[in-house]
Design a protein around this motif. Structure first.
Motif, PDB file in Angstrom:
ATOM      1  N   GLU A 589       0.834  -1.326  -0.079  1.00 12.10           N
ATOM      2  CA  GLU A 589       0.091  -0.028   0.874  1.00 12.10           C
ATOM      3  C   GLU A 589       1.080   1.051   0.401  1.00 12.10           C
ATOM      4  O   GLU A 589       2.001   1.244  -0.887  1.00 12.10           O
ATOM      5  CB  GLU A 589      -1.036  -0.081   1.389  1.00 12.10           C
ATOM      6  CG  GLU A 589      -1.649  -1.074   1.093  1.00 12.10           C
ATOM      7  CD  GLU A 589      -3.144  -1.179   1.982  1.00 12.10           C
ATOM      8  OE1 GLU A 589      -2.803  -0.134   3.140  1.00 12.10           O
ATOM      9  OE2 GLU A 589      -3.739  -2.219   2.180  1.00 12.10           O
ATOM     10  N   SER A 590       0.270   2.381   1.015  1.00 10.09           N
ATOM     11  CA  SER A 590       1.618   3.541   1.087  1.00 10.09           C
ATOM     12  C   SER A 590       2.547   3.401   2.324  1.00 10.09           C
ATOM     13  O   SER A 590       2.992   4.332   2.288  1.00 10.09           O
ATOM     14  CB  SER A 590       0.764   4.448   1.265  1.00 10.09           C
ATOM     15  OG  SER A 590      -0.401   4.832   0.418  1.00 10.09           O
ATOM     16  N   GLU A 591       2.491   2.217   2.243  1.00  8.25           N
ATOM     17  CA  GLU A 591       4.214   2.244   3.823  1.00  8.25           C
ATOM     18  C   GLU A 591       5.516   2.005   2.639  1.00  8.25           C
ATOM     19  O   GLU A 591       6.319   1.388   2.792  1.00  8.25           O
ATOM     20  CB  GLU A 591       3.532   0.360   4.773  1.00  8.25           C
ATOM     21  CG  GLU A 591       2.384   0.724   5.300  1.00  8.25           C
ATOM     22  CD  GLU A 591       3.117   1.646   5.977  1.00  8.25           C
ATOM     23  OE1 GLU A 591       3.631   2.261   6.626  1.00  8.25           O
ATOM     24  OE2 GLU A 591       1.875   1.582   6.670  1.00  8.25           O
ATOM     25  N   TYR A 592       5.703   3.490   2.759  1.00  4.13           N
ATOM     26  CA  TYR A 592       6.671   3.283   1.315  1.00  4.13           C
ATOM     27  C   TYR A 592       8.818   3.105   2.704  1.00  4.13           C
ATOM     28  O   TYR A 592       9.255   2.232   2.047  1.00  4.13           O
ATOM     29  CB  TYR A 592       7.330   4.625   1.432  1.00  4.13           C
ATOM     30  CG  TYR A 592       6.533   5.274   0.037  1.00  4.13           C
ATOM     31  CD1 TYR A 592       6.020   4.364  -0.746  1.00  4.13           C
ATOM     32  CD2 TYR A 592       5.092   6.612   0.696  1.00  4.13           C
ATOM     33  CE1 TYR A 592       4.821   4.671  -1.504  1.00  4.13           C
ATOM     34  CE2 TYR A 592       4.233   6.910  -0.189  1.00  4.13           C
ATOM     35  CZ  TYR A 592       4.112   6.070  -1.265  1.00  4.13           C
ATOM     36  OH  TYR A 592       3.381   6.013  -1.911  1.00  4.13           O
ATOM     37  N   THR A 593       8.302   3.232   4.105  1.00  5.65           N
ATOM     38  CA  THR A 593       9.651   2.996   4.596  1.00  5.65           C
ATOM     39  C   THR A 593       9.651   1.012   4.766  1.00  5.65           C
ATOM     40  O   THR A 593      10.886   0.861   5.005  1.00  5.65           O
ATOM     41  CB  THR A 593       9.420   3.596   5.795  1.00  5.65           C
ATOM     42  OG1 THR A 593       7.872   2.670   6.487  1.00  5.65           O
ATOM     43  CG2 THR A 593       9.325   5.300   5.936  1.00  5.65           C
ATOM     44  N   GLU A 594       8.887   0.699   4.505  1.00  3.56           N
ATOM     45  CA  GLU A 594       9.014  -0.373   4.889  1.00  3.56           C
ATOM     46  C   GLU A 594       9.436  -1.427   2.919  1.00  3.56           C
ATOM     47  O   GLU A 594       9.961  -2.710   2.279  1.00  3.56           O
ATOM     48  CB  GLU A 594       7.736  -1.732   4.792  1.00  3.56           C
ATOM     49  CG  GLU A 594       6.835  -1.183   5.779  1.00  3.56           C
ATOM     50  CD  GLU A 594       6.029  -2.153   6.825  1.00  3.56           C
ATOM     51  OE1 GLU A 594       5.614  -2.676   5.344  1.00  3.56           O
ATOM     52  OE2 GLU A 594       5.412  -1.206   7.686  1.00  3.56           O
ATOM     53  N   ALA A 595       9.496  -0.588   2.183  1.00  5.20           N
ATOM     54  CA  ALA A 595      10.584  -0.877   0.844  1.00  5.20           C
ATOM     55  C   ALA A 595      11.755  -1.771   1.100  1.00  5.20           C
ATOM     56  O   ALA A 595      12.372  -1.358   1.351  1.00  5.20           O
ATOM     57  CB  ALA A 595      10.644   0.105  -0.416  1.00  5.20           C
ATOM     58  N   GLU A 596      11.441  -2.295  -0.015  1.00  8.62           N
ATOM     59  CA  GLU A 596      12.198  -4.332  -0.178  1.00  8.62           C
ATOM     60  C   GLU A 596      13.620  -3.244  -0.968  1.00  8.62           C
ATOM     61  O   GLU A 596      14.887  -3.994  -1.345  1.00  8.62           O
ATOM     62  CB  GLU A 596      12.165  -5.339  -0.176  1.00  8.62           C
ATOM     63  CG  GLU A 596      11.008  -5.536   0.883  1.00  8.62           C
ATOM     64  CD  GLU A 596      10.255  -6.835   0.350  1.00  8.62           C
ATOM     65  OE1 GLU A 596      10.583  -7.479  -0.450  1.00  8.62           O
ATOM     66  OE2 GLU A 596       9.393  -7.263   1.017  1.00  8.62           O
ATOM     67  N   ALA A 597      13.320  -2.927  -1.698  1.00  6.85           N
ATOM     68  CA  ALA A 597      14.122  -2.431  -2.922  1.00  6.85           C
ATOM     69  C   ALA A 597      14.435  -0.758  -2.643  1.00  6.85           C
ATOM     70  O   ALA A 597      13.040  -0.002  -2.559  1.00  6.85           O
ATOM     71  CB  ALA A 597      13.521  -2.371  -4.180  1.00  6.85           C
ATOM     72  N   LEU A 598      15.573  -0.239  -3.431  1.00  4.22           N
ATOM     73  CA  LEU A 598      16.208   1.359  -3.783  1.00  4.22           C
ATOM     74  C   LEU A 598      16.145   0.697  -5.277  1.00  4.22           C
ATOM     75  O   LEU A 598      16.913   0.180  -5.914  1.00  4.22           O
ATOM     76  CB  LEU A 598      17.016   1.913  -2.938  1.00  4.22           C
ATOM     77  CG  LEU A 598      17.047   1.262  -1.139  1.00  4.22           C
ATOM     78  CD1 LEU A 598      18.113   1.660  -0.946  1.00  4.22           C
ATOM     79  CD2 LEU A 598      15.810   2.344  -1.115  1.00  4.22           C
ATOM     80  N   ILE A 599      15.254   2.008  -6.215  1.00  2.00           N
ATOM     81  CA  ILE A 599      15.445   2.143  -7.734  1.00  2.00           C
ATOM     82  C   ILE A 599      15.908   3.607  -7.981  1.00  2.00           C
ATOM     83  O   ILE A 599      15.607   4.172  -7.276  1.00  2.00           O
ATOM     84  CB  ILE A 599      13.450   2.490  -8.421  1.00  2.00           C
ATOM     85  CG1 ILE A 599      13.605   0.281  -7.719  1.00  2.00           C
ATOM     86  CG2 ILE A 599      14.233   1.936  -9.892  1.00  2.00           C
ATOM     87  CD1 ILE A 599      11.705   0.332  -8.145  1.00  2.00           C
TER      88      ILE A 599
END
Length: 1339
Positions: A589-599
């Motif tokens: 959803e919008s839980e960006y701080t839980e992102a598993e990848a940096l692009i």
């Protein structure tokens, strides 16, 4: 192959963000007080807190009034403003000047004339409010109700004569310049909840045309649009840390029935709903900005449900019923014919006119080939030299051969719609940007919780760690300093030479390059990443650092200042925003701080072929790959790094082609070795060197390769380019055809006994007359088949078909000349007892009579055919193959259509890891442009309204239609609405702002005045005096100004960097083309890309019909969708239909040629056609079972399958038709034994060794479409030719024919080999011909 990866994120500016000022302007907040002039006095740093600062709460009283300097508690303010002075006094009567201004800014507060209208604001305060409302109006004016409601919040707050009723000042500070004056630092505002929520509801759906998102997302701080509420919306407006509010405001929203007491009356002013017009001169908000304005919308129909009959798969039921019906019909026919005598053979040549013509045609072929073979055998060296010269001459054209490697040129026809649309787009807007991307993950790292003082507890993934961010900064710094040598230009190329710099395209520095990365939230600055600060939030105190800034920015990426004590901007170094769905991946959803990848995405300029700058960008991308590969190696212990450059796909395909050359070479060598060994027929060990056929085999292979080279050379001379797929497939195909003919001719000659009085040359001619009609049948069928296949619109298929057709035709001609000559020479050598490969030596003894060692033919004769043609086995064989055909028909509907780009890569390619990461983590798809062609009048009011999406625009306008489509992403495949330069241009013209202004006097009179200019000649110099649509003249005059206006804090609607490349105009200002950019949802497979193209075209066609109805529109005007992938995936819209047509066209000549060359034998021709059709059906069925998708590459192989199937089928059919055995079963047995062994040796065993070797190729494309598919074709064709066809002919084959005057056919072998068919020049033969002629005359 596909140029642009599916889903490769584009930079947001391309996505058309309002560059820098966008953020501020969206009025994160309207400044509440006048703008401070230079040198304005600041406040004393000692604030006071008292509950009695507003003791009077009653109608007609103010809580504050006038200006009292700047707030010392606000260190960074994007628009420095002064705070008001504490003044709990009666409201003032408005002066005439103030009243005039009040009517334009806050008309709801005007009570009449200046004698009755009272206010709590000074003229300076109201003027500052006007500027601030104008600033917010640039964003909200597209929805008049929202703009008016938002302005009224601050009109009541600052100027209402009843200000004290809902305002309570809680903190003040002494004003140093005015003794006794107290400056307000914080106050409370009391609103009725229904009032606040109604105002919020009128604004919550207002769009930002530049981003496709919601304006509310920029006005709600860390909560964004999804979590924003009326309370959070107002709290952000009143937060002094937001960079815009000059002081702290505490909004208290009271339930509708509660009263706060102490004389306070919560504000409950009228609010306009978004579907209402604030006044008669304005209109309600559009459907795009207000759901309540939308007419009821029926969800578009999704894909049709699976076809079912009851609960069962409908296709399966039909195929099962079809099998049942066919099986029942066959069994009944067998039972009915059981015991019935087979009709007697009919005398040849005694039928009707057609039959007599057929007989004459066959006799003519026999005579022609016999005479030709005798002549060639008599003059072998001369014929061989002529054939060699012809082949060499045509092959010389290979020096002009052009190899096409561009996937666009291979799979998309120059006249196709996608190619034409691509050419139009590139002509007016330039080629698509080049994407270079790095995806970083941290597998195995544990998540952690960060407790933010301001923003609450947040879960941070392992990859969002400071050491990872520092490593990413290290990579970006290295890339920023990377240079590459461009030998063609003789210079070093750096990033700024090739990067896309939207806000400084002419002379960019490295910092101007559009790089999308999470580190851009810190402007790629290590010092800012390391910052921390002490902060107080109410009663809580603590430290804030990069975590807090990141949490804020991912939820409010358009902010120029966060709400922490760090006071950092969220905007990227190049001046644009970085959206979290571009820079992060793998979050829920919008839980960006839980992102598993940096692009990390580098967007580079693209250039057409021939432009020297194309070499620059290609060389820099080469260096990019090297730098990132080194970064990957150094961090492999703790990070997973995947990456790609725009050039990567083509590089990997070319690398694979080079690495797989040894595999293809080995494949060909195995085939050559087999042919060389299998051609010989050995009678004794001592004669092995004499009876060996290595030289003849090599000559036969040389003939085949000569035909291929001659065909490619001739087509190259005609200007037709070739491709790698032709080089890889055509030799295999022609080798299968040519080797079959070689085996048939050589083995028939080996088995032939020279007749009394017959010379060696006559024997060669006689044997050629026996086998050449069958060879002609196959070659003619295949050549015409492929020639019709060249009608395909796909360039690769068309070129392949032409090359194959010409190569097969030339192969037949060379075999009839050069190879027959080689056979004659070899026959002469063998009779002389000379060694193969060394004809100078030998035994000097002729071969003894008797057959050589044979394995296959005796096996077929003694074991195979008796079992196959047993009366109990034959029905089972037919039922089995009927079942396979029906199963193939069912599986045909299960074959996936498309070609995922991963299949074009080798198994060890770094791109496979990248595609896997992309599919797993990508949150947004590729940009899709809706392009308008010339012939549309944008400048007319009707034309503007049919495009835009703000108030007053048509409900079915272009942008409204696209926005509606994004509401159903599963059908439209669109996720983010289109950016609209028309909407932003209209907002830019709004007279309430300071975007479009003109110098009214001075040396620049009549010229554009930038929003940053404070020149006196620009005051009151708005381009339009009232909010309205521009006239045609105004539109054409102001549009170029808008497109070149750089966005600023004062005017975020400037079009530079966002729309300057979105409109193509000629020198007269006529719009030749324009584009509106939307985003697709993430697409994973070629099936989704194809469906997205189909949906986008359907949407564009609806928009085209709507816009053509606008008066003045050219009937040829149209709107079309364009993205870089369409040119690759367009083929899949028609590849199924085109495949059916192409294969049908291939089958028609197969039947026609068989019908003509088999003496107009309908039954034999139908048996040939049916068997080949079943081969295709079963091949497609096995494709589904073995995971081989259907696409243009598969279609090429299926077209080749028709040719190979002809080899398996036609020779046996021809042998059956010419057999003189008394029954169909006996004829089928003879045809299988005599011709089946040659087919197995010449086709199957020629293909299989070469095909099996391809399993070891690195390229998955080779493994799937050349190993798997060719293995299927060979085995399925062999099974149908050697198992099904003989059984089928034993049931439905034609009646045998005997020579006229012969009552009963005997065991004469193949018809062409029977003595009665001989056509020698002896008197005996001439007598037979006379007798036959007499019989014909009698008939």
């Amino acid at each position: 192959m596909w140029g642009q990866r599916p889903g490769a994120p584009r930079v947001p500016f391309g996505c058309r963000l309002e560059a820098q000022a966008v953020a501020q302007l969206w009025t994160h907040q309207v400044p509440l007080t006048p703008q401070a002039p230079p040198g304005a006095t600041t406040l004393s740093p000692s604030p006071q807190v008292a509950p009695s600062l507003t003791p009077i709460h009653q109608s007609g009283f103010c809580a504050f009034y006038g200006e009292c300097g700047r707030n010392p508690e606000v260190n960074v303010s994007l628009l420095p403003s002064e705070v008001p002075c504490l003044s709990n006094t009666p409201a003032r009567t408005a002066t005439r000047a103030l009243l005039s201004l009040l009517r334009s800014v806050c008309p709801e507060l005007v009570r009449g004339d200046n004698e009755t209208t009272r206010v709590c604001c000074s003229y300076n305060q109201l003027n500052a409010l006007r500027l601030s409302v104008g600033l917010s109006g640039a964003v909200l004016a597209r929805c008049p109700a929202c703009a008016r409601n938002f302005a009224n919040l601050y009109c009541h707050n600052i100027c209402s004569p009843d200000q004290s009723l809902f305002t309570n000042v809680t903190r003040v500070a002494p004003h140093a310049a005015l003794p006794g004056a107290l400056a307000v630092l914080e106050y409370q505002l009391f609103y009725r909840r229904r009032y606040a929520e109604a105002a919020f509801e009128s604004c919550r759906d207002v769009r930002l045309p530049a981003t496709g998102g919601y304006a509310i997302a920029t006005m709600c701080g860390r909560y964004g649009a999804e979590l924003c509420t009326a309370q959070r919306w107002l709290d952000f407006q009143g937060d002094k840390n937001n960079g815009l509010a000059p002081l702290q405001i505490d909004f208290q929203l009271l339930p509708n029935s509660s009263e706060p007491g102490q004389g306070i009356a919560p504000l409950d002013a009228p609010v306009w709903g978004c579907d209402q017009a604030p006044d008669a001169e304005q209109e309600p908000c559009s459907c795009q900005d207000c759901a309540r304005s939308c007419a009821p919308v029926e969800p578009p129909a999704g894909p049709p449900p699976p076809f079912r009959i009851g609960r069962a798969d409908g296709v399966l039921v039909i195929c099962a019923a079809l099998f049942g019906a066919l099986a029942l019909t066959f069994l009944l026919a067998v039972l009915c014919r059981r015991g019935a005598a087979e009709p007697p053979p009919k005398p040849r040549g005694r039928g009707g006119c057609a039959e007599r013509a057929s007989h004459a045609w066959q006799r003519g072929l026999e005579r022609a080939f016999r005479r030709w073979g005798t002549t060639v055998a008599a003059w072998p060296v001369t014929v061989l030299l002529v054939a060699l010269a012809a082949a060499a001459g045509l092959s010389a054209g290979m020096v002009t051969l052009r190899l096409t490697t561009d996937p666009v040129e291979l799979w998309s026809a120059p006249g196709s719609r996608a190619r034409q649309e691509k050419a139009f787009h590139d002509q007016h807007f330039g080629p698509f940007l080049r994407t270079n991307q790095v995806i970083v993950t941290a597998p195995g790292r544990a998540n952690r919780t960060y407790d933010s003082l301001l923003l609450g507890a947040k879960n941070f993934s392992g990859v969002l760690a400071e050491d990872v961010l520092l490593a990413l900064l290290e990579l970006q710094d290295t890339l920023a300093a990377t240079t590459a040598w461009a030998p063609g230009s003789g210079r070093n190329v750096s990033l700024q030479d090739v990067c896309y710099a939207p806000l400084n395209p002419t002379e960019p520095a490295v910092g101007d390059c559009a790089v999308s990365s999470v580190t851009q939230y810190f402007q790629n600055n290590r010092s800012r990443l390391a910052l921390s600060a002490w902060q107080q939030d109410g009663k809580d105190m603590g430290t804030v650092d990069w975590h807090d800034h990141l949490i804020y920015c991912v939820n409010s990426p358009l902010s120029f200042k966060d709400i922490t004590a760090l006071e950092l901007s969220c905007m990227a170094e190049y001046g644009g925003p970085v959206f979290p769905y571009i820079a992060l991946g793998g979050y829920r959803e919008s839980e960006y701080t839980e992102a598993e990848a940096l692009i990390v995405t580098y967007s580079l300029n693209n250039f057409p072929a021939g432009d020297p700058r194309l070499e620059w960008v290609l060389q820099w991308e080469r260096q990019f790959l090297g730098v990132v590969r080194d970064f990957q190696r150094r961090h492999q212990h703790n990070l997973s790094v995947t990456f790609m450059a725009e050039r990567s796909l083509e590089d990997e395909i070319n690398r694979t082609s080079g690495e797989d050359i040894p595999v293809f070479a080995t494949s060909y060598l195995l085939v050559f070795a087999y042919i060389a060994l299998a051609l010989g027929e050995y009678t004794a060990w001592r004669r092995v060197l004499v009876e060996s056929k290595v030289t003849l085999a090599l000559g036969g292979i040389a003939v085949v390769l000569g035909a291929v080279l001659a065909a490619m050379g001739l087509l190259a001379l005609l200007g037709l380019p070739s491709s790698l797929i032709i080089i890889e497939v055509v030799p295999f195909l022609v080798l299968a055809v040519g080797a079959d003919n070689i085996f048939i001719f050589v083995q028939e000659l080996q088995q032939s006994q020279r007749e009394p009085g017959e010379t060696r040359e006559q024997q060669v001619g006689r044997v050629l007359a026996q086998v050449a009609p069958s060879m002609l049948l196959c070659s003619a069928s295949e050549a015409v088949c492929f020639l019709l296949g060249a009608l395909s619109s796909m360039p690769a298929v068309r070129t392949f078909a032409l090359t194959a057709s010409l190569a097969i035709a030339l192969d037949f001609l060379l075999q009839m000349s050069g190879f027959v000559a080689l056979v004659a020479l070899d026959y002469r050598r063998q009779e002389a007892g000379r060694f193969d490969l060394c004809c100078c030596c030998g035994t000097g003894k002729a071969a003894p009579p008797g057959e050589g060692l044979r394995l296959l033919r005796p096996f077929l004769e003694r074991y195979y055919t008796p079992v196959l043609l047993h009366r109990c086995v034959r029905p089972a064989v037919v039922l089995l193959f009927l079942f396979l055909a029906c199963a193939g028909l069912f599986l045909l509907f299960q074959v996936s259509v498309g070609l995922d780009q991963e299949l074009a890569l080798p198994e060890d390619s770094y791109m496979l890891q990248y595609f896997s990461a992309l599919n797993q983590y990508l949150a947004v798809g590729v940009p899709t442009y809706f392009v308008t062609t010339g012939g549309y009048n944008f400048s007319s009011a009707e034309g503007t309204n049919a495009i835009c999406s703000s108030s007053g625009c048509d409900n079915d306008s272009l942008t409204q239609s696209i926005q509606l489509a994004t509401a159903f992403p599963n059908v439209s495949y669109l996720a983010i609405p289109a950016t609209s330069w028309v909407d932003d241009f209209l907002d830019w013209l709004n007279p309430m702002g300071r975007c479009c202004r003109i110098h009214w006097f001075g040396e620049h009179k009549g010229e554009f005045c930038p929003s940053t200019s404070n020149d006196a000649s620009c005051v009151l110099g708005q381009c339009l005096r009232t909010a309205r649509r521009p006239t045609a003249q105004e539109f054409e005059r102001f549009l170029p100004w808008f497109l070149q206006d750089r966005p600023t804090l004062q005017c975020a609607k400037g079009g530079l960097g966002a729309y300057d490349t979105a409109v193509s105009m000629d020198a007269n200002g006529t719009i030749l083309a324009s584009r509106f950019m939307a985003y697709q949802r993430p697409l994973r497979t070629s099936q989704e890309y194809t469906a997205a193209l189909r949906a986008a075209r359907a949407l564009a066609e609806r928009i085209t019909r709507t816009l053509r109805a606008v008066p003045g529109t050219d009937p040829a005007f149209r709107v079309f969708p364009y993205t870089v992938t369409y040119v690759y995936y367009e083929q899949y819209l028609t590849v199924v239909y085109e495949g059916l047509v192409t294969l049908t066209l291939c089958l028609v000549p197969t039947f026609a040629v068989s019908f003509l060359l088999l003496g107009m034998d309908v039954r034999s021709s139908l048996a040939t056609l049916l068997t080949i059709a079943m081969v295709l059906l079963d091949t497609v069925g096995f494709m589904a079972l073995w995971g081989v998708p259907y696409n243009a590459v598969a279609l090429i192989n299926l077209v080749a399958a028709v040719g190979i199937s002809v080899e398996f089928v036609s020779h046996i059919t021809c042998a059956f038709a010419c057999s003189c055995q008394p029954t169909r079963v006996a004829r089928a047995r003879e045809a299988t034994v005599t011709m089946g062994s040659k087919v197995v040796a010449g086709v199957a065993m020629t293909n299989l060794p070469g095909v099996v070797v391809l399993a070891f190729a690195k390229a998955r494309l080779i493994q799937i479409f050349f190993f798997r598919l060719n293995l299927i074709i060979t085995l399925v064709g062999l099974a149908h030719g050697l198992v099904f066809l003989p059984v089928l002919l034993s049931y439905i084959g034609p009646r045998p024919q005997v020579p006229a005057g012969q009552d009963t056919p005997g065991d004469a072998g193949l018809g062409l080999g029977n003595p009665g068919y001989k056509d020698t020049d002896t008197g005996k033969d001439r007598d037979k011909d006379k007798d036959k002629d007499k019989d014909k005359a009698k008939g």
